[in-house]
Motif scaffolding. Structure first.
Motif, short mmCIF file in Angstrom:
data_model
loop_
_atom_site.label_atom_id
_atom_site.label_comp_id
_atom_site.label_asym_id
_atom_site.label_seq_id
_atom_site.Cartn_x
_atom_site.Cartn_y
_atom_site.Cartn_z
N ARG A 194 10.19 6.71 -16.32
CA ARG A 194 9.50 6.49 -17.60
C ARG A 194 9.07 5.05 -17.68
N PHE A 195 7.89 4.84 -18.24
CA PHE A 195 7.31 3.50 -18.21
C PHE A 195 6.26 3.37 -19.29
N ALA A 196 5.89 2.13 -19.59
CA ALA A 196 4.75 1.85 -20.45
C ALA A 196 3.51 1.66 -19.57
N VAL A 197 2.35 2.01 -20.10
CA VAL A 197 1.12 1.83 -19.36
C VAL A 197 0.10 1.12 -20.24
N VAL A 198 -0.60 0.15 -19.64
CA VAL A 198 -1.62 -0.64 -20.32
C VAL A 198 -2.91 -0.49 -19.51
N GLY A 199 -3.99 -0.09 -20.16
CA GLY A 199 -5.25 0.06 -19.47
C GLY A 199 -6.36 -0.70 -20.16
N HIS A 200 -7.23 -1.32 -19.36
CA HIS A 200 -8.40 -2.03 -19.90
C HIS A 200 -9.67 -1.36 -19.40
N ASP A 201 -10.65 -1.20 -20.30
CA ASP A 201 -11.96 -0.69 -19.88
C ASP A 201 -11.77 0.68 -19.21
N ARG A 202 -12.28 0.90 -18.01
CA ARG A 202 -12.11 2.21 -17.36
C ARG A 202 -10.63 2.55 -17.15
N ALA B 273 -2.76 10.91 -12.23
CA ALA B 273 -1.73 11.48 -11.36
C ALA B 273 -1.31 10.49 -10.29
N ASP B 274 -2.28 9.70 -9.79
CA ASP B 274 -1.94 8.63 -8.83
C ASP B 274 -0.93 7.67 -9.45
N GLY B 275 -1.19 7.28 -10.70
CA GLY B 275 -0.33 6.29 -11.34
C GLY B 275 1.08 6.81 -11.57
N VAL B 276 1.20 8.07 -11.99
CA VAL B 276 2.53 8.64 -12.20
C VAL B 276 3.27 8.72 -10.87
N SER B 277 2.58 9.16 -9.82
CA SER B 277 3.21 9.25 -8.50
C SER B 277 3.64 7.87 -8.00
N LEU B 278 2.79 6.87 -8.21
CA LEU B 278 3.12 5.51 -7.81
C LEU B 278 4.39 5.04 -8.50
N MET B 279 4.46 5.21 -9.82
CA MET B 279 5.61 4.72 -10.56
C MET B 279 6.89 5.46 -10.17
N ARG B 280 6.80 6.75 -9.96
CA ARG B 280 7.98 7.50 -9.52
C ARG B 280 8.43 7.02 -8.14
N ARG C 292 0.89 -1.17 0.00
CA ARG C 292 0.00 0.00 0.00
C ARG C 292 0.92 1.21 0.00
N ARG C 293 0.81 2.04 -1.03
CA ARG C 293 1.75 3.14 -1.20
C ARG C 293 1.01 4.47 -1.26
N ASP C 294 1.59 5.46 -0.58
CA ASP C 294 1.07 6.82 -0.55
C ASP C 294 1.42 7.51 -1.86
N VAL C 295 0.38 7.98 -2.59
CA VAL C 295 0.63 8.67 -3.85
C VAL C 295 0.26 10.16 -3.76
N GLY C 296 0.06 10.64 -2.54
CA GLY C 296 -0.23 12.06 -2.34
C GLY C 296 -1.70 12.33 -2.10
N SER C 297 -1.96 13.49 -1.48
CA SER C 297 -3.34 13.92 -1.18
C SER C 297 -4.09 12.93 -0.31
N GLY C 298 -3.35 12.18 0.50
CA GLY C 298 -3.98 11.23 1.40
C GLY C 298 -4.46 9.95 0.75
N VAL C 299 -4.10 9.70 -0.51
CA VAL C 299 -4.53 8.51 -1.23
C VAL C 299 -3.47 7.42 -1.14
N LEU C 300 -3.89 6.23 -0.72
CA LEU C 300 -3.04 5.05 -0.70
C LEU C 300 -3.52 4.07 -1.76
N LEU C 301 -2.61 3.64 -2.61
CA LEU C 301 -2.95 2.61 -3.59
C LEU C 301 -2.45 1.27 -3.12
N HIS C 302 -3.32 0.26 -3.25
CA HIS C 302 -2.97 -1.12 -2.94
C HIS C 302 -2.65 -1.85 -4.24
N GLY C 303 -1.66 -2.72 -4.21
CA GLY C 303 -1.35 -3.47 -5.41
C GLY C 303 -0.15 -4.37 -5.22
#
Length: 290
Positions: free
Chosen positions: A99-107, A86-93, A9-20
């Motif tokens: 720099r990275f590739a990104v793959v998205g499905h549906d939403r 912005a969450d995703g960029v912060s997570l990857m940094r 669970r990583r802090d990506v700013g603005s109080g948001v934690l992403l799980h993955g």
């Protein structure tokens, strides 16, 4: 599932934690799931990408799965694709990937597209699966679209969709553990039975009809285009071609370098055709490497 991956669970700013989870070594690839799945939808694709020499990152989008569900606002901007991107960029940094590739499905494909538009210095390759941009979809939203994709408009209504879904989430969303994989199914089922997650997933759609469409329309009006190589892939047994005809013609309005692939599956291609999908992604990423 996700053998040798690290869960976090990583802090990506603005109080948001992403799980993955993340794992592997090599060029980084960010995988973004769609509605109503979680990051575990990629569990059959990730080992194939790792075996092909990639470092793979799979988060739950904000509002989904076990990631944060921040309070919303009247314009639903906390669940905009711009905020999720912005969450995703912060997570990857934070994971050390500038720099990275990104793959998205549906939403998740809308988030990936927004990431490529808003952070072109970070995204070196983009793959969008089973989608056209939100603004393009809504511009073509005739009676046929509304009959087939009525959920876009129902989910945007206040309160009623939460009540309908939470009355019987399993019947509303379906899902088969034999097809999805038992651990993936359990993670997904935990999400759809959580009232806070259901509410946040609906906020994603509410943002889609407002601030997300406005962002797309503003980019088109300004002539902004995706500069990195872009793979557009769709499911042969879903309705994207039937709905839009020449899918690539739409995407050429948005990206300067568009490639295509058709996956022999229904909508949830990562679960139904992981080998073909992974193969197409590896070919695309290899050809897009600097």
């Amino acid at each position: 599932m996700f053998e040798d991956f690290t869960e976090w669970r990583r802090d990506v700013g603005s109080g948001v934690l992403l799980h993955g989870r993340s794992g592997g070594n090599g060029p980084p690839v960010l995988l973004l799931h769609g509605h109503p799945r979680t990051h575990t939808t990629w569990h059959r694709v990730t080992p194939l990408l790792v075996d092909a020499g990639y470092s793979v990152v799979c988060p739950d989008l904000r509002g989904y799965g076990q990631s944060s569900k921040p309070p919303t606002t009247p314009d639903h901007a906390p669940y905009s694709k711009r905020a999720m991107a912005a969450d995703g960029v912060s997570l990857m940094r934070g994971l050390g990937h500038a720099r990275f590739a990104v793959v998205g499905h549906d939403r998740g494909s809308y988030v990936a597209m927004r990431m490529a538009l808003d952070s072109p210095d970070s995204v070196k390759a983009l793959a969008v699966l089973d989608c056209v941009p939100i603004g393009e979809a809504l511009a073509r939203a005739d009676a046929t679209f509304a009959a087939a994709w009525w959920h876009w408009f129902f989910f945007a209504q206040p309160e009623k969709p939460e009540r309908a879904i939470l009355a019987d989430p399993d019947r509303w969303y379906g899902g088969d553990p034999d097809h999805m994989g038992i651990e993936n199914y359990r993670d997904y089922r935990r999400a759809i039975h959580d009232p806070a997650t259901v509410r946040a997933m609906l906020e994603d759609y509410r943002a889609g009809l407002g601030v997300d469409r406005e962002a797309d329309d503003a980019d088109q009006a300004a002539g902004h285009r995706i500069s990195c190589p872009t793979l557009v892939a769709w499911s042969a047994r879903d309705d994207l071609e039937m709905r839009y005809g020449d899918v690539l013609d739409i995407w050429r309005r948005w990206a300067v370098d568009v490639r295509s692939a058709v996956i022999d599956s229904g909508h949830h291609m990562a679960e139904e055709a992981p080998e073909q999908l992974a193969g197409e992604l590896v070919r695309f990423l290899s050809a897009s490497a600097p």
